[in-house]
Design an enzyme around this catalytic site. Structure first.
Site, PDB file in Angstrom:
ATOM      1  N   CYS A   1      18.874   0.447   2.464  1.00 14.21           N
ATOM      2  CA  CYS A   1      18.889   1.897   2.714  1.00 14.21           C
ATOM      3  C   CYS A   1      19.947   2.305   3.744  1.00 14.21           C
ATOM      4  O   CYS A   1      20.261   3.486   3.882  1.00 14.21           O
ATOM      5  CB  CYS A   1      17.515   2.370   3.160  1.00 14.21           C
ATOM      6  SG  CYS A   1      16.245   1.965   1.971  1.00 14.21           S
TER       7      CYS A   1
ATOM      8  N   HIS B   1      18.000   9.156   6.613  1.00 12.04           N
ATOM      9  CA  HIS B   1      17.505   8.472   5.411  1.00 12.04           C
ATOM     10  C   HIS B   1      16.125   9.045   5.072  1.00 12.04           C
ATOM     11  O   HIS B   1      15.296   9.255   5.947  1.00 12.04           O
ATOM     12  CB  HIS B   1      17.399   6.975   5.691  1.00 12.04           C
ATOM     13  CG  HIS B   1      16.713   6.220   4.600  1.00 12.04           C
ATOM     14  ND1 HIS B   1      17.063   6.357   3.281  1.00 12.04           N
ATOM     15  CD2 HIS B   1      15.685   5.329   4.632  1.00 12.04           C
ATOM     16  CE1 HIS B   1      16.288   5.574   2.537  1.00 12.04           C
ATOM     17  NE2 HIS B   1      15.443   4.945   3.333  1.00 12.04           N
TER      18      HIS B   1
ATOM     19  N   ASN C   1      12.727   8.319  -2.416  1.00 12.32           N
ATOM     20  CA  ASN C   1      13.589   7.431  -1.635  1.00 12.32           C
ATOM     21  C   ASN C   1      14.623   6.802  -2.579  1.00 12.32           C
ATOM     22  O   ASN C   1      14.278   5.969  -3.405  1.00 12.32           O
ATOM     23  CB  ASN C   1      12.726   6.355  -0.970  1.00 12.32           C
ATOM     24  CG  ASN C   1      13.530   5.378  -0.126  1.00 12.32           C
ATOM     25  OD1 ASN C   1      14.761   5.375  -0.164  1.00 12.32           O
ATOM     26  ND2 ASN C   1      12.840   4.544   0.623  1.00 12.32           N
TER      27      ASN C   1
HETATM   28  O1  UT7 Z   1      13.521   3.009   2.758  1.00 11.74           O
HETATM   29  C1  UT7 Z   1      13.266   1.812   3.421  1.00 11.74           C
HETATM   30  C2  UT7 Z   1      12.260   1.978   4.435  1.00 11.74           C
HETATM   31  N1  UT7 Z   1      10.990   2.303   3.841  1.00 11.74           N
HETATM   32  C3  UT7 Z   1      10.121   2.961   4.558  1.00 11.74           C
HETATM   33  O2  UT7 Z   1      10.464   3.314   5.653  1.00 11.74           O
HETATM   34  C4  UT7 Z   1       8.747   3.191   4.017  1.00 11.74           C
HETATM   35  C5  UT7 Z   1       7.769   3.028   5.133  1.00 11.74           C
HETATM   36  N2  UT7 Z   1       6.365   3.095   4.785  1.00 11.74           N
HETATM   37  C6  UT7 Z   1       5.784   4.210   4.291  1.00 11.74           C
HETATM   38  O3  UT7 Z   1       6.416   5.188   4.008  1.00 11.74           O
HETATM   39  C7  UT7 Z   1       4.271   4.212   4.185  1.00 11.74           C
HETATM   40  O4  UT7 Z   1       3.764   3.072   4.825  1.00 11.74           O
HETATM   41  C8  UT7 Z   1       3.741   4.254   2.723  1.00 11.74           C
HETATM   42  C9  UT7 Z   1       4.004   5.615   2.120  1.00 11.74           C
HETATM   43  C10 UT7 Z   1       4.435   3.184   1.904  1.00 11.74           C
HETATM   44  C11 UT7 Z   1       2.241   4.010   2.708  1.00 11.74           C
HETATM   45  O5  UT7 Z   1       1.573   4.951   3.537  1.00 11.74           O
HETATM   46  P1  UT7 Z   1       0.500   4.459   4.607  1.00 11.74           P
HETATM   47  O6  UT7 Z   1      -0.047   5.675   5.230  1.00 11.74           O
HETATM   48  O7  UT7 Z   1       1.191   3.484   5.504  1.00 11.74           O
HETATM   49  O8  UT7 Z   1      -0.583   3.829   3.696  1.00 11.74           O
HETATM   50  P2  UT7 Z   1      -1.128   2.318   3.652  1.00 11.74           P
HETATM   51  O9  UT7 Z   1      -0.109   1.419   3.030  1.00 11.74           O
HETATM   52  O10 UT7 Z   1      -1.643   1.926   4.993  1.00 11.74           O
HETATM   53  O11 UT7 Z   1      -2.337   2.500   2.670  1.00 11.74           O
HETATM   54  C12 UT7 Z   1      -3.424   3.393   2.968  1.00 11.74           C
HETATM   55  C13 UT7 Z   1      -4.329   3.460   1.774  1.00 11.74           C
HETATM   56  C14 UT7 Z   1      -4.699   2.072   1.203  1.00 11.74           C
HETATM   57  O12 UT7 Z   1      -6.044   2.127   0.775  1.00 11.74           O
HETATM   58  P3  UT7 Z   1      -7.210   1.477   1.667  1.00 11.74           P
HETATM   59  O13 UT7 Z   1      -6.827   0.037   1.819  1.00 11.74           O
HETATM   60  O14 UT7 Z   1      -7.194   2.227   2.958  1.00 11.74           O
HETATM   61  O15 UT7 Z   1      -8.411   1.724   0.828  1.00 11.74           O
HETATM   62  C15 UT7 Z   1      -3.781   1.951   0.023  1.00 11.74           C
HETATM   63  O16 UT7 Z   1      -4.307   1.078  -0.956  1.00 11.74           O
HETATM   64  O17 UT7 Z   1      -3.696   4.156   0.708  1.00 11.74           O
HETATM   65  C16 UT7 Z   1      -3.742   3.377  -0.480  1.00 11.74           C
HETATM   66  N3  UT7 Z   1      -2.563   3.665  -1.304  1.00 11.74           N
HETATM   67  C17 UT7 Z   1      -2.547   4.629  -2.219  1.00 11.74           C
HETATM   68  N4  UT7 Z   1      -3.482   5.513  -2.627  1.00 11.74           N
HETATM   69  C18 UT7 Z   1      -3.118   6.399  -3.584  1.00 11.74           C
HETATM   70  C19 UT7 Z   1      -1.353   3.047  -1.272  1.00 11.74           C
HETATM   71  N5  UT7 Z   1      -0.549   3.613  -2.179  1.00 11.74           N
HETATM   72  C20 UT7 Z   1      -1.258   4.605  -2.788  1.00 11.74           C
HETATM   73  C21 UT7 Z   1      -0.956   5.533  -3.787  1.00 11.74           C
HETATM   74  N6  UT7 Z   1      -1.910   6.408  -4.144  1.00 11.74           N
HETATM   75  N7  UT7 Z   1       0.247   5.574  -4.384  1.00 11.74           N
END
Ligand code: UT7
Length: 339
Positions: free
Chosen positions: A113, A266, A296
């Site tokens: 990125c 970004h 992204n």
């Molecule tokens: O470009 C390169 C750099 N990339 C980034 O900077 C991305 C950085 N990370 C992020 O943007 C975020 O961490 C994400 C958007 C990827 C995820 O958001 P989060 O708030 O960190 O969620 P999480 O991974 O901690 O997951 C929270 C919950 C989980 O469920 P449980 O375990 O709490 O029951 C996931 O399974 O959300 C669930 N989850 C979803 N639910 C509905 C993960 N993806 C989804 C989804 N729809 N698509």
């Protein structure tokens, strides 16, 4: 003083748009979750004739037209990409052929990125050493080909697109005032993608059947090549690293956060950008956001956002414009431009 400066910008987004509602049919997700957790509502997906080099060339043509530079005048083409359609030749060589840039040389740069930022920094240094240079800097990706469309943790995040900038020299106050690039390979596995040939299901799959959104759920044989990410850890590292890079660039340029007119960051997650703004003391209105439209697009987010902001009339001569990125590697950095 001679500095690199951006003479023109361009961008291209593939025609097909994939909404959150359509993703609800593929994986266990919701428009509400995607929009509130990431800011994304739609992303563009490449179809036939929209391979990485082709969309890069479209963006390049626009940037050249705005700069008033002919392809023959280009001394270098640098493409930041992690999704070239071929390993050899480079995407940059294919762009060179596509736009008829018969002079100079072309190469790809792999910094995920941060690819556009790395390429811009190199172009600035080249222009300072050789002020007659005209360098085409591109960020272009077709990440839809490398996403596991059955993994809700990643498939809702990414999109395809390309952005370009022509860099030439400027005397006086204008141009790239300071830049800082970083990388740290120790945490590579938090965000990675194995090397493997692949194509997105929209491109027709193995039977060459053309664009068909229903193919998105089709498992592929080369499952090892999918993007993998430990989102929460990447999120924390991204905020910390970009804050640090921006602070260093501002210090080097002797500029304070309150002097910034526009941040063009970004676009990985709207919450990362909100957090970054709070930590740096930069108000949200000064942070350019278009993630809702494109998702992204990795190396392409910054040049696409720069071009959008430029064409929306948000960049004025003399404005202090800050770019910052974070991505797989990890790689990250910031560049400060007086527009
Ligand atoms: O470009 C390169 C750099 N990339 C980034 O900077 C991305 C950085 N990370 C992020 O943007 C975020 O961490 C994400 C958007 C990827 C995820 O958001 P989060 O708030 O960190 O969620 P999480 O991974 O901690 O997951 C929270 C919950 C989980 O469920 P449980 O375990 O709490 O029951 C996931 O399974 O959300 C669930 N989850 C979803 N639910 C509905 C993960 N993806 C989804 C989804 N729809 N698509």
């Amino acid at each position: 003083m001679i500095r690199g400066t951006i003479l023109g910008t361009g961008s291209y987004l593939p025609k097909f748009r994939l909404t959150n509602a359509e993703l609800e049919k593929l994986v266990d997700t919701s428009d509400e979750w995607i929009a509130t957790r990431t800011g994304i509502r739609v992303r563009h997906i490449s179809g036939p004739g929209e391979e990485t080099s082709k969309i890069a060339a479209q963006a390049a043509r626009q940037a050249l037209a705005m700069a008033g530079i002919s392809p023959e005048e280009l001394s270098q083409i640098i493409v930041g990409t992690i999704t070239p359609e071929m390993t050899m030749p480079s995407c940059a060589c294919l762009v060179q052929k596509e736009i008829g840039a018969v002079n100079g040389y072309a190469f790809d740069l792999s910094a995920a990125c941060s690819g556009f930022l790395y390429a811009l920094d190199i172009a600035d240094k080249q222009v300072r050493a050789n002020p007659d240079s005209k360098i085409l800097v591109i960020g272009a990706e077709t990440l839809s080909s490398r996403v596991n469309w059955q993994d809700r943790n990643t498939c809702v995040l990414f999109g395809d697109g390309a952005g370009a900038a022509v860099v030439g020299s400027a005397r006086g106050e204008r141009g790239i005032l300071a830049g800082k690039l970083f990388s740290d390979g120790r945490l590579w596995d938090l965000l990675h993608m194995n090397a493997a040939p692949s194509q997105n299901p929209f491109l027709g799959g193995e039977d060459g059947g053309g664009v068909d959104p229903s193919r998105l759920g089709t498992p592929r044989k080369d499952s090892g090549s999918y993007i993998r990410m430990v989102g929460r850890e990447v999120f924390k590292n991204a905020v910390r690293a970009m804050e640090d890079a921006v602070a260093q660039v501002l210090r080097e340029a002797g500029v304070s956060a309150s002097d910034i007119d526009l941040v063009v960051p970004h676009q990985a997650n709207i919450r990362i950008l909100q957090s970054l703004g709070e930590r740096l003391g930069i108000s949200q209105e000064k942070i350019y956001i278009n993630i809702h439209k494109y998702g992204n697009t990795s190396a392409a987010t910054i040049p696409i956002a720069l071009d959008d902001a430029n064409r929306e009339g948000m960049l004025h001569r003399g404005d202090m414009v800050l770019l910052c990125a974070f991505g797989g590697g990890f790689t990250w950095g910031a560049e400060l431009i007086r527009w």
